[in-house]
Design a protein around this motif. Structure first.
Motif, PDB file in Angstrom:
ATOM      1  N   MET A   1       1.118  -1.039   0.031  1.00  0.00           N
ATOM      2  CA  MET A   1      -0.103   0.030   0.376  1.00  0.00           C
ATOM      3  C   MET A   1       0.820   1.718   0.092  1.00  0.00           C
ATOM      4  N   SER A   2       2.013   1.017   0.553  1.00  0.00           N
ATOM      5  CA  SER A   2       2.935   1.822   0.158  1.00  0.00           C
ATOM      6  C   SER A   2       3.413   2.669  -0.967  1.00  0.00           C
ATOM      7  N   VAL A   3       3.342   1.699  -1.739  1.00  0.00           N
ATOM      8  CA  VAL A   3       3.511   2.359  -3.348  1.00  0.00           C
ATOM      9  C   VAL A   3       1.880   2.322  -4.140  1.00  0.00           C
ATOM     10  N   ILE A   4       0.733   1.490  -3.726  1.00  0.00           N
ATOM     11  CA  ILE A   4       0.200   1.432  -5.026  1.00  0.00           C
ATOM     12  C   ILE A   4      -1.232   3.133  -4.159  1.00  0.00           C
ATOM     13  N   GLY A   5      -0.932   3.294  -2.975  1.00  0.00           N
ATOM     14  CA  GLY A   5      -1.617   3.798  -1.890  1.00  0.00           C
ATOM     15  C   GLY A   5      -2.525   3.503  -1.082  1.00  0.00           C
ATOM     16  N   LYS A   6      -2.690   3.532   0.050  1.00  0.00           N
ATOM     17  CA  LYS A   6      -3.273   3.440   1.844  1.00  0.00           C
ATOM     18  C   LYS A   6      -4.757   2.926   1.406  1.00  0.00           C
ATOM     19  N   GLU A   7      -5.997   3.786   0.796  1.00  0.00           N
ATOM     20  CA  GLU A   7      -6.490   3.158   0.358  1.00  0.00           C
ATOM     21  C   GLU A   7      -7.261   2.144  -0.080  1.00  0.00           C
ATOM     22  N   ARG A   8      -6.246   1.502  -1.309  1.00  0.00           N
ATOM     23  CA  ARG A   8      -6.197  -0.310  -1.603  1.00  0.00           C
ATOM     24  C   ARG A   8      -6.002  -1.376  -1.174  1.00  0.00           C
ATOM     25  N   ARG A   9      -6.828  -1.035  -0.199  1.00  0.00           N
ATOM     26  CA  ARG A   9      -6.593  -2.503   0.798  1.00  0.00           C
ATOM     27  C   ARG A   9      -6.544  -4.088  -0.016  1.00  0.00           C
ATOM     28  N   GLY A  10      -7.630  -3.660  -0.805  1.00  0.00           N
ATOM     29  CA  GLY A  10      -8.034  -4.981  -1.382  1.00  0.00           C
ATOM     30  C   GLY A  10      -7.399  -5.670  -2.592  1.00  0.00           C
ATOM     31  N   ASP A  11      -6.584  -3.739  -3.279  1.00  0.00           N
ATOM     32  CA  ASP A  11      -5.566  -4.895  -4.430  1.00  0.00           C
ATOM     33  C   ASP A  11      -4.394  -5.519  -3.909  1.00  0.00           C
ATOM     34  N   ALA A  12      -3.714  -4.683  -2.831  1.00  0.00           N
ATOM     35  CA  ALA A  12      -2.705  -4.697  -2.225  1.00  0.00           C
ATOM     36  C   ALA A  12      -3.150  -6.399  -1.859  1.00  0.00           C
ATOM     37  N   ARG A  13      -3.647  -6.884  -1.077  1.00  0.00           N
ATOM     38  CA  ARG A  13      -4.156  -8.290  -0.419  1.00  0.00           C
ATOM     39  C   ARG A  13      -4.459  -8.878  -2.108  1.00  0.00           C
ATOM     40  N   SER A  14      -4.674  -8.703  -2.972  1.00  0.00           N
ATOM     41  CA  SER A  14      -5.317  -9.679  -4.412  1.00  0.00           C
ATOM     42  C   SER A  14      -4.035  -9.874  -5.007  1.00  0.00           C
ATOM     43  N   ILE A  15      -2.661  -8.632  -4.856  1.00  0.00           N
ATOM     44  CA  ILE A  15      -1.147  -8.730  -5.543  1.00  0.00           C
ATOM     45  C   ILE A  15      -0.870 -10.082  -4.459  1.00  0.00           C
ATOM     46  N   LEU A  16      -0.853  -9.727  -3.370  1.00  0.00           N
ATOM     47  CA  LEU A  16      -0.291 -10.546  -2.139  1.00  0.00           C
ATOM     48  C   LEU A  16      -0.778 -12.135  -2.731  1.00  0.00           C
ATOM     49  N   SER A  17      -2.169 -12.384  -2.378  1.00  0.00           N
ATOM     50  CA  SER A  17      -2.385 -13.528  -2.759  1.00  0.00           C
ATOM     51  C   SER A  17      -1.997 -14.035  -4.506  1.00  0.00           C
ATOM     52  N   ARG A  18      -1.474 -13.622  -4.930  1.00  0.00           N
ATOM     53  CA  ARG A  18      -0.709 -14.114  -6.932  1.00  0.00           C
ATOM     54  C   ARG A  18       0.462 -15.217  -5.882  1.00  0.00           C
ATOM     55  N   MET A  19       0.927 -14.280  -5.132  1.00  0.00           N
ATOM     56  CA  MET A  19       2.235 -14.622  -4.410  1.00  0.00           C
ATOM     57  C   MET A  19       1.748 -16.229  -3.426  1.00  0.00           C
TER      58      MET A  19
ATOM     59  N   LEU B   1       0.189 -15.268  -1.134  1.00  0.00           N
ATOM     60  CA  LEU B   1       0.801 -14.615   0.758  1.00  0.00           C
ATOM     61  C   LEU B   1      -0.854 -14.287   0.991  1.00  0.00           C
ATOM     62  N   MET B   2      -1.063 -15.102   1.981  1.00  0.00           N
ATOM     63  CA  MET B   2      -3.042 -14.662   2.602  1.00  0.00           C
ATOM     64  C   MET B   2      -2.562 -14.716   4.198  1.00  0.00           C
ATOM     65  N   GLY B   3      -4.594 -14.032   4.379  1.00  0.00           N
ATOM     66  CA  GLY B   3      -5.270 -14.220   5.778  1.00  0.00           C
ATOM     67  C   GLY B   3      -3.473 -13.974   6.887  1.00  0.00           C
ATOM     68  N   ASP B   4      -3.194 -14.308   7.645  1.00  0.00           N
ATOM     69  CA  ASP B   4      -3.279 -13.526   9.035  1.00  0.00           C
ATOM     70  C   ASP B   4      -1.020 -13.289   8.522  1.00  0.00           C
ATOM     71  N   ASP B   5      -0.827 -13.851   7.249  1.00  0.00           N
ATOM     72  CA  ASP B   5       1.012 -13.652   6.898  1.00  0.00           C
ATOM     73  C   ASP B   5       1.241 -12.545   6.577  1.00  0.00           C
ATOM     74  N   VAL B   6      -0.445 -11.998   5.614  1.00  0.00           N
ATOM     75  CA  VAL B   6      -0.345 -10.384   5.045  1.00  0.00           C
ATOM     76  C   VAL B   6      -0.482  -9.377   6.120  1.00  0.00           C
ATOM     77  N   GLU B   7      -0.802 -10.136   7.658  1.00  0.00           N
ATOM     78  CA  GLU B   7      -0.386  -8.716   8.225  1.00  0.00           C
ATOM     79  C   GLU B   7      -0.056  -8.765   9.030  1.00  0.00           C
ATOM     80  N   ARG B   8       1.600  -9.902   9.577  1.00  0.00           N
ATOM     81  CA  ARG B   8       2.690 -10.029  10.333  1.00  0.00           C
ATOM     82  C   ARG B   8       3.575  -9.075   9.716  1.00  0.00           C
TER      83      ARG B   8
END
Length: 606
Positions: free
Chosen positions: A409-427, A429-436
């Motif tokens: 989100m530091s790159v794409i914008g703080k308001e785009r949490r859903g997009d950030a999770r979508s990008i990480l899920s492609r690799m 990375l999901m669930g608790d791992d993205v919040e650690r």
């Protein structure tokens, strides 16, 4: 037989790591143990060695003469290199265990022979202090075999680099090897340069010991393994042959299991429909009950495992000019010492260049000079249109205090949490791992976050420093596929020879302050034949209209299924443009010839 494990299970709290793991090691075996990160490979290894106990299952060892290389080399400040080399695996641990037993016996105050216990305890103290020191000349000899100087002997383990510690642990195995029946290694090629890995391969091929090795190094596994054991979903499955044989046979296994499962499901459904109709038509009879009993007795087929795949697509920005980076008589000096000299490079658009060499020869220095991060002498020209994306093996670009989600989100914008999770899920990375916090993630997870950051950049030149480090085999395949599809320029440092063969069309060896460029793959340069074929992910296509691929002189009929890897897509581009092929969405892995320098111009005809 040296060791046998049968139906081993192991859980840590509610997490079941192993549910049915079996392995038999015989004299002369050379076994590769593989699986995704977190599959339980290291846990299984520690059970085999007796370091942890299984919950259930049988384990029988017919030898205690085992050499063991741990995944994370010892880094204690308590022991010097000399101490570590002088003691075989488990020696000090066994001494300390016996000393604790004597201490407990003395503390119990029972009817014991105090003089005998005291004498034995004193002897154990002397043994511990001596650390079972071996002949000095033998220790120096094995250090030199792995490229270390005898001057390192007095240094403590925590003062060494990761590569040096791994080499010391390899040396310890060599000290023991003559008296060992089996060598067990957990990621032995991590932190080692190509030269040392090749030495290790040749050593293992000649040793009298049986070998069990966990590794993500596919080239290494192709070279040394004669059997592969995969841990997946807590279970083991065995395949004869090396890694490439394993991939081919596993794909056939999965295809067979899929067909058998579909046949079973369809047959069961049909029988259930017949039973239901019989019940409706002949409600006064019990025929339908008999039919249902037969259904219950049907052999249930196992559903093939559904593995989630990492999906990586690196989009290139507008192409740069033909010439991307040019060097003439480039030299680099650091601290008054010449690291590189007389470097001549002409890197052009679309080049995929792999850089390899021994540790300390100047690979990273070369990259930093091209990025103009360090000063150099001579001529260096970088195209004004070059948009460079840089991937560091140490992931300096990541803020370890942020979570993976916050980093994106530091790159794409703080308001785009859903997009950030979508990008990480492609690799994956999901669930608790993205919040650690990133500092709490594993090396492989950090590498995937860094790759996500790379995906967000608009580049036409990628400079990569060890892009496959910390990644398991499926993740390495995904990265390789993405880089094969990338139509920009790639310059990468790597010790991963499989990657060099799969992705790179040119290789550079850095040695003795100079570079040597070779047009072709690593295997072709080295003259090592074992990876003339490599394994790549392939998309499935359906033939809509007949055509001939003149590149391979093969005809395709309507409705044929064709598997095409990214490296082969250029040869089928004409058919795709003409609408003769359509992607089905299916995907498999297949053997292909190691890539060569791509040719220009049309490839196909009708």
């Amino acid at each position: 037989m040296l060791l046998k494990a049968q139906a081993v299970t192991k859980a840590f709290g509610p997490v079941k790591v192993l549910t049915d793991a079996s392995l038999q090691i015989n004299e002369g075996d050379s076994i590769g143990l593989i699986g995704i990160n977190g599959a339980g490979k290291s846990t299984f290894l520690k059970i085999l060695l007796g370091e942890i106990k299984p919950d259930t299952g049988e384990l029988t060892r017919y030898t205690n003469n085992i050499g063991y290389l741990e995944q994370f080399p010892e880094s204690s400040s308590e022991f010097t290199v000399h101490d570590v080399l002088g003691r075989p695996y488990g020696h000090i641990e066994n001494i300390k265990k016996k000393m604790r037993e004597i201490e407990e016996a003395m503390a119990s105050g029972g009817n014991v022979d105090w003089n005998a216990l005291a004498a034995e305890y004193s002897k154990l103290e002397r043994d511990l202090k001596a650390s079972d020191v071996q002949d000095e000349s033998k220790l120096i000899k094995v250090l030199k075999k792995v490229g270390l100087s005898e001057n390192i002997m007095g240094r403590t383990m925590d003062s060494l680099s990761g590569g040096e510690r791994t080499k010391v642990m390899l040396s310890r195995i060599l000290v023991q090897a003559d008296d060992c029946d089996m060598l067990v290694m957990d990621e032995p090629t991590s932190h080692l340069d190509v030269e040392t890995v090749e030495w290790l391969e040749d050593y293992l091929l000649k040793t009298h010991c049986s070998v069990l090795v966990i590794s993500h190094d596919r080239y290494f596994l192709d070279k040394i393994a004669t059997r592969m054991t995969e841990i997946s979903n807590g279970k083991t499955r065995e395949y004869k042959g090396n890694y490439t044989d394993f991939i081919t046979k596993k794909m056939l296994d999965l295809d067979r299991m899929e067909k058998e499962y579909k046949k079973y499901v369809n047959n069961k459904r049909r029988q259930e429909e017949i039973a239901e109709q019989l019940h409706k038509d002949q409600w006064y009879l019990t025929t339908h009950k008999t039919r249902k009993k037969l259904i219950d007795k049907m052999d249930e087929k196992e559903k093939p495992e559904e593995n989630k795949e990492i999906t990586v697509r690196i989009q290139a920005a507008h192409k740069s000019g033909k010439n991307v980076i040019t060097c003439k008589d480039l030299s680099v000096q650091l601290g008054g010492r010449t690291i590189l000299e007389n470097v001549e490079l002409d890197i052009q658009k679309g080049d995929k260049i792999g850089i390899f060499g021994s540790n300390g020869e100047g690979k990273s220095t070369l990259i930093k000079a091209l990025l103009e991060e360090i000063p150099s002498k001579g001529e260096l020209w970088v195209a004004p249109g070059a948009k460079i994306g840089y991937y560091s093996q140490n992931h300096e670009g990541l803020n370890l205090m942020l979570t993976a989600e916050e980093q994106i989100m530091s790159v794409i914008g703080k308001e785009r949490r859903g997009d950030a999770r979508s990008i990480l899920s492609r690799m994956l990375l999901m669930g608790d791992d993205v919040e650690r916090p990133i500092k709490t993630l594993s090396g492989g997870q950090r590498a995937r976050v860094a790759l996500c950051m790379l995906l967000l950049q608009e580049t036409n030149v990628l400079i990569l420093d060890e892009p496959t480090n910390y990644l398991d085999i499926p993740a390495r395949h995904a990265v390789e596929e993405a880089l094969n599809e990338y139509d920009g320029t790639i310059i990468t440092i790597t010790h991963d020879r499989y990657f060099l063969d799969t992705v790179c069309t040119k290789v550079i060896e850095v040695k003795d302050k100079h570079i040597t460029m070779f047009n072709g793959t690593y295997s072709a340069m080295r003259g090592r034949p074992n990876t003339k074929e490599v394994v790549m992910d392939a998309d499935e296509y359906k033939v809509i209209a007949p055509f001939t691929n003149w590149v391979i002189n093969k005809k395709y009929a309507k409705n044929d299924k064709v598997l095409i890897t990214p490296a082969e897509i250029g040869g089928f581009q004409w058919a795709l443009d003409q609408g003769k092929l359509k992607k089905t969405g299916g995907r498999q892995r297949k053997k292909v010839s190691a890539p060569e320098e791509p040719e220009k111009g049309p490839k196909m005809g009708t």
